[in-house]
Design a protein around this motif. Sequence first.
Motif, short mmCIF file in Angstrom:
data_model
loop_
_atom_site.label_atom_id
_atom_site.label_comp_id
_atom_site.label_asym_id
_atom_site.label_seq_id
_atom_site.Cartn_x
_atom_site.Cartn_y
_atom_site.Cartn_z
N GLN A 100 0.95 -1.28 0.15
CA GLN A 100 0.02 -0.19 0.08
C GLN A 100 0.85 1.34 -0.05
O GLN A 100 0.92 2.25 -0.86
N ASP A 101 1.71 1.13 0.74
CA ASP A 101 2.71 2.52 0.90
C ASP A 101 3.43 2.79 -0.49
O ASP A 101 3.50 3.99 -0.74
N ARG A 102 4.06 1.80 -1.29
CA ARG A 102 4.69 2.03 -2.35
C ARG A 102 3.84 2.37 -3.46
O ARG A 102 4.17 3.15 -4.22
N MET A 103 2.36 1.82 -3.32
CA MET A 103 1.70 2.14 -4.63
C MET A 103 0.91 3.63 -4.29
O MET A 103 0.91 4.52 -5.24
N VAL A 104 0.92 4.03 -3.02
CA VAL A 104 0.39 5.48 -2.78
C VAL A 104 1.54 6.42 -3.34
O VAL A 104 1.36 7.62 -3.51
N GLU A 105 2.75 6.12 -3.12
CA GLU A 105 4.04 6.82 -3.73
C GLU A 105 3.82 7.49 -5.04
O GLU A 105 4.37 8.22 -5.53
N GLU A 106 3.12 6.34 -5.99
CA GLU A 106 3.23 6.39 -7.30
C GLU A 106 2.03 7.45 -7.87
O GLU A 106 1.88 8.15 -8.70
N LEU A 107 1.02 8.13 -6.54
CA LEU A 107 0.24 9.33 -6.92
C LEU A 107 0.96 10.47 -7.06
O LEU A 107 0.33 11.28 -7.81
N ASP A 108 2.26 10.77 -6.46
CA ASP A 108 3.03 11.89 -6.80
C ASP A 108 4.06 11.87 -7.96
O ASP A 108 4.81 11.21 -7.95
N TYR A 109 3.69 12.31 -9.15
CA TYR A 109 4.55 12.26 -10.34
C TYR A 109 5.73 12.85 -10.10
O TYR A 109 6.70 12.74 -10.96
N ARG A 110 5.86 13.81 -9.28
CA ARG A 110 7.29 14.34 -8.90
C ARG A 110 8.25 13.32 -8.45
O ARG A 110 9.32 13.73 -8.65
N ILE A 111 7.76 12.48 -7.35
CA ILE A 111 8.62 11.19 -7.17
C ILE A 111 8.99 10.44 -8.26
O ILE A 111 10.24 10.06 -8.40
#
Length: 441
Positions: free
Chosen positions: A193-204
């Motif tokens: 879940q944590d890794r997938m939520v990271e994908e919401l921010d295209y800056r990352i």
Amino acid sequence: MADIPRRAAHRTAKLAGLPLGAAGRLAAGWGKRLTGQDATSVNSSISIRTAEQLFAVLGELKGGAMKFGQALSVFEAAVPEEMSGPYREALTKLQSAAPPMSAESVHRVLDEQLGTGWRDRFREFDETPTASASIGQVHRAVWHDGREVAVKVQYPGADEALRSDLRQLMRFSRLFQSLAPGAEIKPLLTELQDRMVEELDYRIEADNQRAFAKEFSGDPEVVVPKVVASSPKVAVTEWITGTPFSKIIAEGSREQRDLAGRLLAEFTYSTPSRIGMLHADPHPGNFMLLPCGRLGVIDFGAVSRLPGGMPETFGTMIRLALDDRPEELLELMRAERFIRPEQNVQAEDVLAYLAPFVDPARTERFHFTRAWLQHQAERVSDLRSPDFHTSRSLNLPPDYLLIHRVTMGAIGILCQLDAELDAREIITTYQPGFRDQRPTA
């Protein structure tokens, strides 16, 4: 905004219906077997209907559910041949297609993310998306300096949808636990879940891609497009054109298959030591073979950070299994939490379970085939097999989640490609811990 709760309830109902639908089909299948119908044809029929429902729902929902579907899609090569047709069609659709959002919605996101004058930053902008994925779609455009670019635009509400799907999927933890009683399911799902939520921010994602692009700038075998601009929900990168792996899988020549497989394997194994990161979204839509013969890699939303390089554990496990050293293998797996303390498992059983997975390291060249992967899937999923019972005793520590996903995903793609390559040389070169560790006399 009043329809948001209704949409969330609709999504939840669809997701919740997946296990119920599968259970109903399995019960009906058992009934047909009891009346004497052929088990193979019954199983095939169940699989066809389950595949159609599963991937239709995941594809429609996008968000976290579709991302799970895309993660599953690389294992298409493991589906038994007599059942693979409907799976292959549904999975291929998931890898590259989802209903596009309207031009008005695209413009609204671009206004919010790049400013109302965003049109001045482009010479051209194609309103029709060229590709769609779980949380966004891609448009082809020409940047103001003349460069062809890919513009990735996140779906409005994708963040809400992803978080909602992941919350719902977390509620299935008991179901997952029953399938893998030896695993610590909740920490694993939390990490996912944590890794997938990271994908919401295209800056990352843009920062990840910049790091890869810098490392592979001028590389003779790999091309990573440079980032042109980024914001939380829009990313602009250089456009690259090549033959998608999906096309090579469908109709590629023997030369293309072997070259694509070698380049993918070397890229996957080498990046932790080169850059301390691992591209963690392995499906054919993210790789292409360029006209110059180099590997093109896109989509860096999912990345595993490995500042110390690839852990030695995997390499040592392969070496111990290859050398037929079961007691040392069991000791290592317990120490690294691949087997929890309360699990009672025999060293010989663990060795027997893992041995076939080290096949690629046994010979100078290994041919990755659907038949080989299907055999591995069948032996660990057959309820009568000792390997099935061993698999239920194993655990996947959360910090190994993405590494495992990439390893198994890459193997799935190699088998789809039907690629033959010097896998042992690649493993020996890039995987720490694999070299023979027998004590010298």
